[in-house]
Design a protein around this motif. Structure first.
Motif, mmCIF file in Angstrom:
data_model
loop_
_atom_site.group_PDB
_atom_site.id
_atom_site.type_symbol
_atom_site.label_atom_id
_atom_site.label_comp_id
_atom_site.label_asym_id
_atom_site.label_seq_id
_atom_site.Cartn_x
_atom_site.Cartn_y
_atom_site.Cartn_z
ATOM 1 N N PHE A 371 29.099 9.403 63.799
ATOM 2 C CA PHE A 371 28.582 8.131 64.314
ATOM 3 C C PHE A 371 29.694 7.306 64.935
ATOM 4 O O PHE A 371 30.878 7.588 64.724
ATOM 5 C CB PHE A 371 27.898 7.319 63.212
ATOM 6 N N GLY A 372 29.287 6.291 65.694
ATOM 7 C CA GLY A 372 30.295 5.424 66.283
ATOM 8 C C GLY A 372 29.760 4.626 67.453
ATOM 9 O O GLY A 372 28.555 4.370 67.558
ATOM 10 N N PHE A 373 30.669 4.230 68.318
ATOM 11 C CA PHE A 373 30.338 3.385 69.467
ATOM 12 C C PHE A 373 30.567 4.137 70.772
ATOM 13 O O PHE A 373 31.516 4.914 70.887
ATOM 14 C CB PHE A 373 31.244 2.145 69.511
ATOM 15 N N ILE A 374 29.702 3.838 71.737
ATOM 16 C CA ILE A 374 29.959 4.312 73.105
ATOM 17 C C ILE A 374 30.159 3.069 73.960
ATOM 18 O O ILE A 374 29.250 2.240 74.095
ATOM 19 C CB ILE A 374 28.778 5.130 73.662
ATOM 20 N N PHE A 375 31.342 2.918 74.502
ATOM 21 C CA PHE A 375 31.641 1.826 75.437
ATOM 22 C C PHE A 375 31.431 2.385 76.835
ATOM 23 O O PHE A 375 31.958 3.453 77.153
ATOM 24 C CB PHE A 375 33.086 1.369 75.267
ATOM 25 N N PHE A 376 30.683 1.701 77.689
ATOM 26 C CA PHE A 376 30.403 2.284 79.006
ATOM 27 C C PHE A 376 30.179 1.216 80.060
ATOM 28 O O PHE A 376 30.218 0.015 79.780
ATOM 29 C CB PHE A 376 29.241 3.271 78.924
ATOM 30 N N ASN A 377 29.960 1.689 81.293
ATOM 31 C CA ASN A 377 29.700 0.768 82.402
ATOM 32 C C ASN A 377 28.511 1.277 83.220
ATOM 33 O O ASN A 377 27.903 2.303 82.880
ATOM 34 C CB ASN A 377 30.965 0.572 83.254
ATOM 35 N N ARG A 378 28.206 0.580 84.309
ATOM 36 C CA ARG A 378 27.068 0.908 85.170
ATOM 37 C C ARG A 378 27.174 2.331 85.725
ATOM 38 O O ARG A 378 26.182 2.990 85.994
ATOM 39 C CB ARG A 378 27.089 -0.105 86.338
ATOM 40 N N LEU A 379 28.395 2.813 85.889
ATOM 41 C CA LEU A 379 28.596 4.151 86.445
ATOM 42 C C LEU A 379 28.515 5.228 85.365
ATOM 43 O O LEU A 379 28.754 6.403 85.630
ATOM 44 C CB LEU A 379 29.974 4.227 87.129
ATOM 45 N N ASP A 380 28.209 4.796 84.147
ATOM 46 C CA ASP A 380 28.175 5.676 82.976
ATOM 47 C C ASP A 380 29.536 6.313 82.673
ATOM 48 O O ASP A 380 29.614 7.405 82.113
ATOM 49 C CB ASP A 380 27.085 6.758 83.115
ATOM 50 N N GLU A 381 30.584 5.620 83.036
ATOM 51 C CA GLU A 381 31.917 6.031 82.589
ATOM 52 C C GLU A 381 32.065 5.528 81.161
ATOM 53 O O GLU A 381 31.725 4.358 80.895
ATOM 54 C CB GLU A 381 32.984 5.424 83.496
ATOM 55 N N LYS A 382 32.531 6.380 80.279
ATOM 56 C CA LYS A 382 32.485 5.964 78.878
ATOM 57 C C LYS A 382 33.683 6.390 78.039
ATOM 58 O O LYS A 382 34.388 7.339 78.367
ATOM 59 C CB LYS A 382 31.204 6.447 78.233
ATOM 60 N N LEU A 383 33.776 5.671 76.962
ATOM 61 C CA LEU A 383 34.802 5.899 75.963
ATOM 62 C C LEU A 383 34.053 5.965 74.639
ATOM 63 O O LEU A 383 33.308 5.037 74.307
ATOM 64 C CB LEU A 383 35.712 4.675 75.978
ATOM 65 N N VAL A 384 34.227 7.038 73.890
ATOM 66 C CA VAL A 384 33.472 7.204 72.646
ATOM 67 C C VAL A 384 34.439 7.066 71.468
ATOM 68 O O VAL A 384 35.477 7.735 71.435
ATOM 69 C CB VAL A 384 32.792 8.592 72.594
ATOM 70 N N VAL A 385 34.077 6.211 70.531
ATOM 71 C CA VAL A 385 34.901 6.016 69.336
ATOM 72 C C VAL A 385 34.053 6.426 68.150
ATOM 73 O O VAL A 385 32.992 5.814 67.916
ATOM 74 C CB VAL A 385 35.294 4.535 69.167
ATOM 75 N N GLY A 386 34.443 7.455 67.430
ATOM 76 C CA GLY A 386 33.548 7.943 66.391
ATOM 77 C C GLY A 386 34.248 8.361 65.116
ATOM 78 O O GLY A 386 35.483 8.380 65.017
ATOM 79 N N PHE A 387 33.401 8.711 64.147
ATOM 80 C CA PHE A 387 33.883 9.268 62.885
ATOM 81 C C PHE A 387 33.015 10.465 62.550
ATOM 82 O O PHE A 387 31.783 10.382 62.610
ATOM 83 C CB PHE A 387 33.793 8.227 61.763
ATOM 84 N N ASN A 388 33.657 11.575 62.219
ATOM 85 C CA ASN A 388 32.920 12.764 61.826
ATOM 86 C C ASN A 388 33.106 12.978 60.336
ATOM 87 O O ASN A 388 34.231 13.203 59.871
ATOM 88 C CB ASN A 388 33.424 13.976 62.625
ATOM 89 N N ARG A 389 31.984 12.898 59.602
ATOM 90 C CA ARG A 389 32.104 12.966 58.141
ATOM 91 C C ARG A 389 32.435 14.367 57.661
ATOM 92 O O ARG A 389 33.015 14.537 56.602
ATOM 93 C CB ARG A 389 30.798 12.510 57.491
ATOM 94 N N LEU A 390 32.032 15.374 58.415
ATOM 95 C CA LEU A 390 32.280 16.743 57.957
ATOM 96 C C LEU A 390 33.764 17.073 58.024
ATOM 97 O O LEU A 390 34.318 17.687 57.113
ATOM 98 C CB LEU A 390 31.471 17.739 58.795
ATOM 99 N N SER A 391 34.392 16.635 59.090
ATOM 100 C CA SER A 391 35.835 16.923 59.203
ATOM 101 C C SER A 391 36.685 15.774 58.669
ATOM 102 O O SER A 391 37.911 15.878 58.631
ATOM 103 C CB SER A 391 36.207 17.192 60.661
#
Ligand code: FRU
Length: 488
Positions: A371-391
Motif C-alpha cells: 500500500f501507499g501513495f501515488i503522486f501524479f499529474n495530468r500527464l499521468d507522470e507518477k511517483l509511487v511511495v509504498g510499503f510491501n508487508r511481505l518483504s
C-alpha cells in the motif's frame, strides 16, 4: 520571477544559477546558520570548485551571499568544514569577533594531470566579519599529503573534555584522524575503516559527533561513499561507537553497513558546528543528488539542491542503536493550509505541489500486502511511495515520473528495509517541485529522491492491494514557498 523556473525547489536551498554539489562549512554563529557549498559559477556541470555561500536565520529561508572562497595557485577549493575558534586558540583573532575558520582541501588539478599522488592537501581560511569575507592562511597548506591519492574533506571538531581540536578526513576507503592545540600544527593520530563498512567506492566527506542515547553518549562517524550505496551510486553510511580523542572504536562488529538514508539522493551530508548548547540538536544537511547522474539532471540555469535540514538522534532497536533523521521543526512554519484526509481508494486529492503529509496506521489491523501513495499529474507522470508487508520494505518508484532517460541509472524502484516491528506506523513526507523526502517510523528510515515531471505533480491517491490498511489519521499540509511571495 527569481526561483520560479520549472523544477526549481521551492523550500529547499538551490543556488541562483550554475553548478552546486556538497554542503560545506555548516556553522552557526550569532543567529545565523551558514551554508557554504561546492560551487562552480562558470557552468552547470562540475568544474574548478569555489565555496558558494548562503545564510539563514531559521534553517528554512536562505539569503544568497557572494562567493566565499575562490580557487588559487594551490588549487580548487574542495569540501570541508567551518567552526568558531571561540577561545582564539589559533591566535588569528584581531577584532571583536572570534575567527570563523574554514578548513578545506586544496585540489591541485595540474599535479593530478602530471600523475602525482599528492594533489590534495588541507588548508584553512578565516573570517573576522561573521563569514562575509575570508583570508586564506599564509602558510597553507597546513596538512600535507602523505602520498594518498584521495585525501580530502576535513571536518574539524573541538573536543571539550580534552581541550583539543580533532580533524578527520577521508583517504581512499578509510578515515584519518589528526589532533592539534592551535589549528595550525597538526599531529597524525591513526586511521579507521580499512576493510570496514561499505568499500564499493572512495570514502568522502566524513563527520564525527557525540549523541546522547539510552546507552549513554555514543559517537557517530558519518562517511559518504561515492559508489556502493544500497540503491546504487552514492550514499551515506555511518558507524556508532566510542571515541577517546584518539581512536574511534566501532560498536558494530557484525559488519552490517548502516545507511543514513536509503534513497538515491542524499549525498555528502554533514552537520552544523557550534549549535548552541541550549538547542542541543545535531542538524544535518545533504546534497540531493547522486554522482551517477548529477551532471545530467534536466534543470537550468542551475544544477543541484540540498535536502531539508534534519535533526539526528539515536534510538534503540531490536538490532541495537540506530540513527534517526527527522525534519527540523522550523519547517512547520511553512505550513499554510491543513486538511484531514479520509482515505478511500479511488479518491484523488488535489495538491498544491508543495506539500507535507503525515500518516499514521496500525499494521496489526492492516490486511493489505502492499500500500501507499501515488503522486501524479495530468500527464499521468507518477511517483509511487509504498510499503510491501511481505518483504517488509518501503519503496519509491520514479520509473514513470517524467524526464528519466537522461541517465540509465536514474529511473527505477528503490527500496529500504523496515527496521522496527512496531505495529504503529508513521509516515512523514515532503513533496517539493522535484523531490520527495520520506521519513518512516520517526526517522528510523528515510528515503530522498529527486524527479523531473513535465508538469508539476498536483494530485495524490492512495492504493492498497489484497486487503485494507487501518489508517488512524492522515494530515495534508500545503506549504509556502521560501522564494516566492505569492505562496505558490
Ligand atoms: C563529494 C566530493 C568531495 C570533494 C568534492 C569536490 O561529492 O567528491 O569528496 O571534496 O566533492 O567537488
Amino acid at each position: 520571477m527569481p526561483y520560479g523556473e520549472q523544477h526549481r525547489p521551492q523550500f529547499h536551498f538551490s543556488p541562483p544559477a550554475k553548478w552546486m554539489n556538497d554542503p560545506n562549512g555548516l556553522v552557526y554563529y550569532h543567529g545565523e546558520y551558514h551554508l557554504f557549498y561546492q560551487y562552480y559559477p562558470g557552468n552547470t556541470v562540475w568544474g574548478p570548485m569555489h565555496w558558494g555561500h548562503a545564510v539563514s536565520k531559521d534553517l528554512v529561508h536562505w539569503d544568497n551571499l557572494s562567493v566565499a572562497l575562490y580557487p588559487d595557485p594551490l588549487g580548487y577549493i574542495f569540501s570541508g568544514s567551518a567552526f568558531i575558534d571561540g577561545k582564539n586558540t589559533s591566535g588569528l583573532q584581531t577584532g571583536k569577533h572570534p575567527p570563523m575558520i574554514a578548513f578545506y582541501t586544496h585540489h591541485d588539478e595540474s599535479r593530478k594531470k602530471e600523475g602525482r599522488k599528492d594533489y590534495q592537501n588541507q588548508s584553512l581560511a578565516y573570517s573576522k566579519d561573521m563569514g562575509r569575507s575570508f583570508i586564506k592562511y599564509k602558510y597553507n597548506p597546513v596538512i600535507l599529503n602523505p602520498g594518498e591519492e584521495d585525501f580530502r574533506d576535513p571536518k574539524v571538531i573541538w573536543n571539550e573534555n580534552l581541550h583539543i581540536w580533532i580533524l578527520i578526513l577521508t583517504a581512499g576507503k578509510k578515515v584519518k584522524f589528526y589532533r592539534s592545540a592551535n589549528l595550525l600544527q597538526w599531529e597524525y593520530v591513526c586511521d579507521f575503516g580499512s576493510g570496514t563498512g561499505e568499500q564499493g567506492g572512495v570514502w568522502e566527506c566524513p563527520d564525527l559527533f557525540p549523541v546522547k542515547s539510552e546507552n549513554g553518549t555514543k559517537w557517530v562517524l558519518v562517511v559518504s561513499i561515492v559508489q556502493g550505496a544500497p540503491n546504487g551510486g552514492s550514499g551515506t553510511q555511518y558507524f556508532i561507537g566510542d571515541f577517546d580523542g584518539r581512536n574511534f572504536i566501532n560498536d558494530n562488529t557484525d559488519d552490517t553497513t548502516l545507511w543514513l538514508d536509503y534513497g538515491p539522493d542524499n549525498y555528502a551530508g554533514v552537520s552544523w558546528s557550534d549549535i548552541p548548547g541550549e538547542d542541543g540538536r545535531r542538524i544535518f544537511l545533504g546534497w540531493m543528488s547522486n554522482w551517477n547522474y548529477a551532471e545530467k539532471v534536466p534543470t537550468d540555469p542551475w544544477r543541484g539542491a540540498m535536502t531539508i535540514p534534519r535533526s539526528l538522534a539515536l534510538k534503540n532497536t531490536r538490532n541495537g542503536l540506530r540513527l534517526t533523521a527527522e525534519p527540523v521543526k522550523e519547517l512547520e512554519n511553512l505550513r499554510r493550509n491543513k486538511h484531514n484526509l479520509e482515505w478511500n481508494t479511488d479518491v484523488v486529492i488535489q495538491l498544491s505541489g508543495l506539500n507535507e503529509i503525515i500518516m499514521t496506521a496500525n499494521l496489526i489491523k492492516t490486511t493489505a500486502e502492499d500500500f501507499g501513495f501515488i503522486f501524479f499529474n495530468r500527464l499521468d507522470e507518477k511517483l509511487v511511495v509504498g510499503f510491501n508487508r511481505l518483504s517488509n520494505q518501503f519503496y519509491i518508484d520514479r520509473t514513470g515520473s517524467g524526464k528519466t532517460n537522461f541517465s540509465f541509472a536514474f529511473p527505477g524502484r528503490f527500496y529500504a528495509p523496515r527496521i522496527t516491528n512496531d505495529s504503529g506506523f508513521k509516515w512523514h513526507l515532503f513533496l517539493d517541485r522535484a523531490s520527495l523526502e520520506f521519513f518512516a517510523d520517526n526517522g528510523l528510515v528515510s528515503m530522498t529522491e529527486i524527479f523531473f515531471p513535465n508538469e508539476n505533480i498536483d494530485r495524490v491517491s492512495f492504493f492498497q492491494y489484497k486487503g485494507k490498511v487501518k489508517i488512524q489519521a492522515c494530515t495534508l499540509y500545503e506549504l509556502k514557498s521560501i522564494w516566492q511571495t505569492d505562496n505558490t
